[in-house]
Scaffold this motif. Structure first.
Motif, PDB file in Angstrom:
ATOM      1  N   PRO A  69       0.805  -1.072   0.043  1.00  0.00           N
ATOM      2  CA  PRO A  69       0.062  -0.047   0.056  1.00  0.00           C
ATOM      3  C   PRO A  69       0.729   1.215   0.214  1.00  0.00           C
ATOM      4  O   PRO A  69       0.359   2.296  -0.579  1.00  0.00           O
ATOM      5  N   VAL A  70       2.037   1.214   0.614  1.00  0.00           N
ATOM      6  CA  VAL A  70       2.875   2.547   0.736  1.00  0.00           C
ATOM      7  C   VAL A  70       3.466   2.505  -0.880  1.00  0.00           C
ATOM      8  O   VAL A  70       3.402   3.753  -1.197  1.00  0.00           O
ATOM      9  N   ALA A  85      -5.506   1.157  -1.618  1.00  0.00           N
ATOM     10  CA  ALA A  85      -4.200   0.994  -0.821  1.00  0.00           C
ATOM     11  C   ALA A  85      -4.468  -0.037   0.323  1.00  0.00           C
ATOM     12  O   ALA A  85      -3.670  -1.212   0.582  1.00  0.00           O
ATOM     13  N   ALA A  86      -5.516   0.226   0.960  1.00  0.00           N
ATOM     14  CA  ALA A  86      -5.971  -0.644   2.193  1.00  0.00           C
ATOM     15  C   ALA A  86      -6.394  -1.956   1.476  1.00  0.00           C
ATOM     16  O   ALA A  86      -6.056  -3.101   2.275  1.00  0.00           O
ATOM     17  N   ALA A 117       3.154  -5.065  -8.598  1.00  0.00           N
ATOM     18  CA  ALA A 117       2.913  -4.569  -9.988  1.00  0.00           C
ATOM     19  C   ALA A 117       1.771  -3.746  -9.809  1.00  0.00           C
ATOM     20  O   ALA A 117       1.464  -2.636 -10.218  1.00  0.00           O
ATOM     21  N   ALA A 118       0.727  -4.517  -9.424  1.00  0.00           N
ATOM     22  CA  ALA A 118      -0.641  -3.767  -9.331  1.00  0.00           C
ATOM     23  C   ALA A 118      -0.682  -2.786  -8.063  1.00  0.00           C
ATOM     24  O   ALA A 118      -1.240  -1.674  -8.398  1.00  0.00           O
ATOM     25  N   SER A 119       0.257  -2.988  -7.180  1.00  0.00           N
ATOM     26  CA  SER A 119       0.181  -1.578  -6.086  1.00  0.00           C
ATOM     27  C   SER A 119       0.691  -0.341  -6.694  1.00  0.00           C
ATOM     28  O   SER A 119       0.202   0.534  -6.382  1.00  0.00           O
ATOM     29  N   CYS A 120       1.764  -0.729  -7.765  1.00  0.00           N
ATOM     30  CA  CYS A 120       2.102   0.817  -8.586  1.00  0.00           C
ATOM     31  C   CYS A 120       1.469   1.069  -9.601  1.00  0.00           C
ATOM     32  O   CYS A 120       1.368   2.243  -9.825  1.00  0.00           O
ATOM     33  N   ALA A 121       0.519   0.289 -10.243  1.00  0.00           N
ATOM     34  CA  ALA A 121      -0.188   0.675 -11.481  1.00  0.00           C
ATOM     35  C   ALA A 121      -1.681   0.888 -11.041  1.00  0.00           C
ATOM     36  O   ALA A 121      -1.999   1.827 -11.836  1.00  0.00           O
ATOM     37  N   LEU A 122      -2.254   0.817  -9.881  1.00  0.00           N
ATOM     38  CA  LEU A 122      -3.520   0.807  -9.479  1.00  0.00           C
ATOM     39  C   LEU A 122      -3.748   2.234  -9.702  1.00  0.00           C
ATOM     40  O   LEU A 122      -4.916   2.845 -10.139  1.00  0.00           O
TER      41      LEU A 122
END
Lengths: 328, 328
Positions: free
Chosen positions: A55-56, A76-77, A187-192
């Protein structure tokens, strides 16, 4: 690469500040209601801590594309909640006893409760993400991406388990497994954020690849830490060796004809694990993995060229580097 | 109530026709890809059959509000997929060996694969529903409803398991459990089309309540079938008794001071199960449950007053009645 421990401390501080925000929103979503025991199990692993890396990364990626992450905090949560759900189910399958320095959920409660706690978190993630304050069109795209990643995680975990039963695994198979099991969620954390704010496919893909390559480096480094992190990692030391996990290190050792006698033997003494680690160090398998991890981080950093210079961009670069130098 | 077996056959035919459409779309979404064993496990229970009651109710509800269900077929598929996911995980927890006449997933494969097959289906449902051809604003509302129902299902299953360890359960607790575990998903099946097509809250609520009350009746009847359905139900006969499940029948028997000696004893002979069922019939506990089920169906039917007369509305009424008269 990271210059000194002061720089590392600063990165940790930046991560920690954002992790606090993430924890606050997660807490607000996971209230301890009836049935109480189920919700205690739901919170058990999340309450035990964790770096909140995913999430960070999500929040910093939003900053890097000049958007207000307050509008996508629920996403993020949701990412962190999905991560925890997968850990709870993985620990059941792997029969792991400890995680983040506390008993795993199925150990602290029981297996049925752990299955349900994982399922509850999974559902919760999709309930929460809806609260993002963005165009519903982009929101549905983000949900599809996240659901798709969850399917990959299941496939990756299945491959990981099935590898244990096989004698020989290729590097290619290993990389497919860790991409699915670990790297896709990072990857999804960065792309979302880029998806949620309706940015171009080009930007979405660049951030996805940054996360993907960072995630691969992260996982390789994680496998190294299982062997040399010992008291710092908060889970069973050397468990990958005794469980017969086909990590890049083990694959390399096998390729070089190095025999590790306790591999897959389910149990071993501290001394036996020490000897195995020594062998893996001496044959160069650990160094090989370390270099591979660094290569992926270099690839990850190149993807960020698409971004304008900013504090957030620098931070993403530094975190990627930290992922393969951290000690726990 | 349903008049004759010709009428029942006609309803079955209507259900079957729509179930075929549902099966086609589910098949198109669940292709058998790598890792093959995981996807065989994912398909195992779905391929074993089932009435497809929930997605069929979803399609008929769309017809009843005069909308084209082709646009929301993915939602109907998602509902059935979620139902199957919950069955796979429940069977692990309940250690059930048979379901729909075939070995349960954890029996045919293994427990880890069953956990992952369930998780994969869960994720798949949220990936699929995005394909509905509706306004994204309504789609996100539907996703939230579905995610929320999944949380309730986990709570309901947790309650169900925890009841086994307790000596006395009230009717109120029983109803809370079956509402969450069973009725909410059936409620959502009926209400989702109205949500997806952006209908009024009043209409959404009426269809939700129709499904909720029907679902409660359905579950009570299901508990009856566990005792008297024998060879027809495709799962272990009398398993609720030996597993110590606190069904409405058992709660009523307990209230009346009727002792069932094999209750919760984990195993019993055919003869012992026969005797237990005879006792439950004679004391009136089964009739009590049967009447309760019918009461809920009457409540359900009243909710449909909001709908204009149509073939679909009549069919909804008939299916609700069928739910508490069916023999398997």
């Amino acid at each position: 690469m990271l210059k000194n421990s002061a720089e590392v401390d600063k990165i940790k501080e930046e991560v920690k500040n954002r992790a606090k925000v993430v924890n606050t929103i997660i807490n607000s979503y996971l209230e301890l209601k009836d049935p109480k025991v189920l919700y205690r199990a739901v919170r058990h692993l999340i309450d035990a801590g964790g770096k909140r890396l995913r999430p960070v990364l999500c929040l910093i990626s939003a900053e890097a594309i000049k958007e207000d992450w307050n509008r996508i905090l629920p996403a993020a949560a949701a990412i962190e909640i999905i991560h925890n759900f997968t850990l709870i189910h993985d620990d059941i399958m792997d029969k792991d006893l400890m995680r983040r320095g506390v008993p795993t959920v199925h150990t602290a409660f029981d297996e049925s409760t752990a299955i349900l706690a994982g399922d509850t978190l999974f559902a919760k993630a999709f309930e929460i993400i809806i609260d993002c304050d963005v165009n519903p069109k982009y929101l549905t795209k983000a949900i599809k991406m996240l659901a798709d990643v969850c399917i990959r995680i299941c496939e990756g975990q299945y491959l990981d388990i099935s590898f244990e039963k096989r004698k020989y695994i290729t590097e290619k198979e290993y990389f497919e497994m860790i991409e699915k099991k670990t790297a896709h969620l990072i990857a999804a954390s960065c792309a979302l954020p880029a998806v949620l704010f309706g940015k171009s496919d080009k930007l979405v893909n660049a951030l996805w690849n940054f996360g993907l390559f960072s995630g691969i480096g992260f996982q390789i480094h994680d496998d190294i830490l299982d062997l040399i992190g010992r008291d710092k990692i908060g889970k069973d030391w050397g468990s990958d060796i005794v469980e017969g996990k086909k990590t890049l290190i083990m694959i390399k050792a096998q390729d070089m004809g190095v025999e590790i006698d306790i591999f897959g033997k389910k149990r071993a003494t501290e001394k036996e694990i020490e000897n195995a680690v020594k062998k893996l160090l001496e044959c160069g398998a650990i160094d090989y993995a370390r270099n591979k991890a660094k290569e992926f981080i270099e690839k990850a950093k190149k993807e960020l060229k698409i971004l304008e210079e900013s504090k957030a961009k620098t931070l993403l670069t530094q975190i990627a580097e930290y992922l393969v130098t951290r000690e726990y």
